[in-house]
Enzyme design. Structure first.
Site, PDB file in Angstrom:
ATOM      1  N   ILE A  18       0.823  -1.217   0.000  1.00 17.07           N
ATOM      2  CA  ILE A  18       0.000   0.000   0.000  1.00 17.07           C
ATOM      3  C   ILE A  18       0.857   1.266   0.000  1.00 17.07           C
ATOM      4  O   ILE A  18       0.408   2.314  -0.474  1.00 17.07           O
ATOM      5  CB  ILE A  18      -1.004  -0.015   1.177  1.00 17.07           C
ATOM      6  CG1 ILE A  18      -2.161   0.960   0.917  1.00 17.07           C
ATOM      7  CG2 ILE A  18      -0.325   0.286   2.503  1.00 17.07           C
ATOM      8  CD1 ILE A  18      -3.352   0.778   1.855  1.00 17.07           C
ATOM      9  N   ASN A  31      -2.650   1.781  15.586  1.00 14.41           N
ATOM     10  CA  ASN A  31      -3.143   1.414  16.919  1.00 14.41           C
ATOM     11  C   ASN A  31      -3.511   2.696  17.650  1.00 14.41           C
ATOM     12  O   ASN A  31      -3.226   3.795  17.174  1.00 14.41           O
ATOM     13  CB  ASN A  31      -2.129   0.557  17.678  1.00 14.41           C
ATOM     14  CG  ASN A  31      -0.785   1.213  17.769  1.00 14.41           C
ATOM     15  OD1 ASN A  31      -0.678   2.357  18.194  1.00 14.41           O
ATOM     16  ND2 ASN A  31       0.257   0.515  17.345  1.00 14.41           N
ATOM     17  N   GLY A  39       3.783  -4.263  11.062  1.00 16.55           N
ATOM     18  CA  GLY A  39       2.870  -4.475   9.938  1.00 16.55           C
ATOM     19  C   GLY A  39       2.789  -3.273   9.013  1.00 16.55           C
ATOM     20  O   GLY A  39       3.775  -2.587   8.753  1.00 16.55           O
ATOM     21  N   VAL A  40       1.581  -3.015   8.554  1.00 19.02           N
ATOM     22  CA  VAL A  40       1.379  -1.948   7.571  1.00 19.02           C
ATOM     23  C   VAL A  40       1.682  -0.579   8.189  1.00 19.02           C
ATOM     24  O   VAL A  40       2.181   0.332   7.516  1.00 19.02           O
ATOM     25  CB  VAL A  40      -0.044  -2.039   6.975  1.00 19.02           C
ATOM     26  CG1 VAL A  40      -1.125  -1.648   7.936  1.00 19.02           C
ATOM     27  CG2 VAL A  40      -0.144  -1.212   5.699  1.00 19.02           C
ATOM     28  N   ASP A  41       1.424  -0.428   9.469  1.00 21.80           N
ATOM     29  CA  ASP A  41       1.688   0.822  10.193  1.00 21.80           C
ATOM     30  C   ASP A  41       3.184   1.170  10.116  1.00 21.80           C
ATOM     31  O   ASP A  41       3.568   2.293   9.730  1.00 21.80           O
ATOM     32  CB  ASP A  41       1.251   0.610  11.655  1.00 21.80           C
ATOM     33  CG  ASP A  41       1.095   1.894  12.436  1.00 21.80           C
ATOM     34  OD1 ASP A  41       1.316   2.978  11.872  1.00 21.80           O
ATOM     35  OD2 ASP A  41       0.747   1.803  13.630  1.00 21.80           O
ATOM     36  N   SER A 128      -7.110  -4.990  10.641  1.00 19.60           N
ATOM     37  CA  SER A 128      -7.289  -5.920  11.781  1.00 19.60           C
ATOM     38  C   SER A 128      -6.916  -7.377  11.530  1.00 19.60           C
ATOM     39  O   SER A 128      -6.980  -8.181  12.464  1.00 19.60           O
ATOM     40  CB  SER A 128      -8.732  -5.883  12.335  1.00 19.60           C
ATOM     41  OG  SER A 128      -8.944  -4.743  13.134  1.00 19.60           O
ATOM     42  N   THR A 129      -6.539  -7.739  10.303  1.00 17.57           N
ATOM     43  CA  THR A 129      -6.316  -9.173  10.039  1.00 17.57           C
ATOM     44  C   THR A 129      -4.859  -9.608  10.206  1.00 17.57           C
ATOM     45  O   THR A 129      -4.519 -10.756   9.925  1.00 17.57           O
ATOM     46  CB  THR A 129      -6.797  -9.583   8.633  1.00 17.57           C
ATOM     47  OG1 THR A 129      -6.000  -8.918   7.651  1.00 17.57           O
ATOM     48  CG2 THR A 129      -8.254  -9.251   8.434  1.00 17.57           C
ATOM     49  N   GLY A 130      -3.994  -8.688  10.654  1.00 14.07           N
ATOM     50  CA  GLY A 130      -2.605  -9.065  10.925  1.00 14.07           C
ATOM     51  C   GLY A 130      -2.431  -9.299  12.416  1.00 14.07           C
ATOM     52  O   GLY A 130      -3.010 -10.217  12.990  1.00 14.07           O
ATOM     53  N   TYR A 132      -3.768  -7.929  14.823  1.00 12.15           N
ATOM     54  CA  TYR A 132      -5.013  -7.864  15.601  1.00 12.15           C
ATOM     55  C   TYR A 132      -5.873  -9.124  15.475  1.00 12.15           C
ATOM     56  O   TYR A 132      -6.898  -9.239  16.158  1.00 12.15           O
ATOM     57  CB  TYR A 132      -5.826  -6.612  15.231  1.00 12.15           C
ATOM     58  CG  TYR A 132      -5.328  -5.344  15.921  1.00 12.15           C
ATOM     59  CD1 TYR A 132      -4.167  -5.342  16.686  1.00 12.15           C
ATOM     60  CD2 TYR A 132      -6.041  -4.143  15.820  1.00 12.15           C
ATOM     61  CE1 TYR A 132      -3.721  -4.188  17.319  1.00 12.15           C
ATOM     62  CE2 TYR A 132      -5.600  -2.977  16.457  1.00 12.15           C
ATOM     63  CZ  TYR A 132      -4.432  -3.011  17.194  1.00 12.15           C
ATOM     64  OH  TYR A 132      -4.002  -1.867  17.830  1.00 12.15           O
TER      65      TYR A 132
HETATM   66  P1  ADP Z   1      -3.678  -4.952  12.324  1.00 17.09           P
HETATM   67  O1  ADP Z   1      -2.931  -4.595  13.583  1.00 17.09           O
HETATM   68  O2  ADP Z   1      -4.855  -4.015  12.056  1.00 17.09           O
HETATM   69  O3  ADP Z   1      -4.045  -6.396  12.264  1.00 17.09           O
HETATM   70  P2  ADP Z   1      -1.388  -5.357  10.517  1.00 17.09           P
HETATM   71  O4  ADP Z   1      -0.534  -4.313   9.899  1.00 17.09           O
HETATM   72  O5  ADP Z   1      -0.749  -6.284  11.514  1.00 17.09           O
HETATM   73  O6  ADP Z   1      -2.662  -4.589  11.128  1.00 17.09           O
HETATM   74  O7  ADP Z   1      -2.028  -6.260   9.373  1.00 17.09           O
HETATM   75  C1  ADP Z   1      -3.078  -5.823   8.538  1.00 17.09           C
HETATM   76  C2  ADP Z   1      -2.830  -6.348   7.127  1.00 17.09           C
HETATM   77  O8  ADP Z   1      -1.889  -5.503   6.482  1.00 17.09           O
HETATM   78  C3  ADP Z   1      -2.259  -7.757   7.050  1.00 17.09           C
HETATM   79  O9  ADP Z   1      -2.953  -8.457   6.013  1.00 17.09           O
HETATM   80  C4  ADP Z   1      -0.813  -7.513   6.645  1.00 17.09           C
HETATM   81  O10 ADP Z   1      -0.273  -8.602   5.903  1.00 17.09           O
HETATM   82  C5  ADP Z   1      -0.977  -6.307   5.761  1.00 17.09           C
HETATM   83  N1  ADP Z   1       0.230  -5.530   5.424  1.00 17.09           N
HETATM   84  C6  ADP Z   1       1.432  -5.492   6.037  1.00 17.09           C
HETATM   85  N2  ADP Z   1       2.256  -4.655   5.373  1.00 17.09           N
HETATM   86  C7  ADP Z   1       1.549  -4.135   4.323  1.00 17.09           C
HETATM   87  C8  ADP Z   1       1.832  -3.242   3.251  1.00 17.09           C
HETATM   88  N3  ADP Z   1       3.027  -2.660   3.116  1.00 17.09           N
HETATM   89  N4  ADP Z   1       0.836  -2.975   2.345  1.00 17.09           N
HETATM   90  C9  ADP Z   1      -0.379  -3.539   2.469  1.00 17.09           C
HETATM   91  N5  ADP Z   1      -0.699  -4.387   3.445  1.00 17.09           N
HETATM   92  C10 ADP Z   1       0.237  -4.689   4.364  1.00 17.09           C
END
Ligand code: ADP
Length: 190
Positions: A18, A31, A39-41, A128-130, A132
């Site tokens: 993303i 969070n 993760g994505v954050d 939320s699917t990582g 969380y």
């Molecule tokens: P949460 O804490 O809401 O679960 P996470 O970041 O742990 O958030 O995961 C949410 C989703 O984002 C997961 O499917 C993870 O694989 C995905 N993710 C991690 N990095 C990226 C990225 N660079 N671009 C898009 N999705 C990502």
């Protein structure tokens, strides 16, 4: 099928990162502290640079920690996207703690903020699917249903909504959920 048109908006599913999206805004699965994380954050803050965290800190100083379901908007810093919309999804606790409502709220709040800022395009991760722990099947159905309903019920500036799914399994799960949604909306029209 990875696309669906809802009113004036094209909803698309892609597999990818993303942080590389060129939409006006990308959504961060943040969070409550808005301090960054894994993760994505973590990926968004790494790619976007310190300007994003500076704005997040100001927001938290002013309004405190952000509860699940809400969203705020900051600069996109060094990203191609002009803005980052930070929302907090629910932590999965077995499904009996209002998780489904809070997950839908996170998508709705993000779309409302994009519309309020007259944005034409927005990208979402799978909130939320990582870390969380929300089961992907259930989360995908809620994500797509919520975005579909919002775009049906509100005429907005948003012309493009993209789900950017990081891994093949999550992408496949969202594709199946979109098929289900398209079949149901075709039946509704019969
Ligand atoms: P949460 O804490 O809401 O679960 P996470 O970041 O742990 O958030 O995961 C949410 C989703 O984002 C997961 O499917 C993870 O694989 C995905 N993710 C991690 N990095 C990226 C990225 N660079 N671009 C898009 N999705 C990502």
């Amino acid at each position: 099928m990875n696309e669906l048109t809802i009113n004036q908006t094209r909803l698309t599913l892609v597999q990818g990162d993303i942080t590389r999206q060129q939409t006006d805004a990308i959504v961060n699965a943040a969070n409550s502290s808005l301090m960054g994380g894994g993760g994505v954050d973590g990926a968004i803050h790494r790619a976007g640079g310190p300007a994003i965290l500076e704005e997040c800190n100001k927001i938290v100083a002013k309004q405190g920690q952000m509860p699940p379901g809400q969203a705020v908007i900051t600069t996109g810093g060094n990203l191609k996207a002009k803005f980052v919309i930070h929302t907090v999804g629910p932590i999965w606790r077995g499904g009996t703690h209002n998780e489904a409502v809070l997950l839908a709220d996170a998508y709705r709040s993000s779309l409302s903020l994009a519309a309020a800022n007259h944005l034409a395009s927005i990208s979402f991760p799978s909130i939320s699917t990582g870390a969380y722990g929300y089961p992907v099947d259930a989360a995908a159905a809620i994500a797509l249903k919520t975005v579909n309903s919002f775009l049906r019920e509100n005429i907005t500036s948003i012309k493009q909504a993209v789900f950017v799914l990081f891994d093949a399994k999550t992408f496949a799960t969202y594709l199946a959920a979109l098929e289900g949604l398209a079949e149901r909306s075709a039946q509704d029209k019969l």
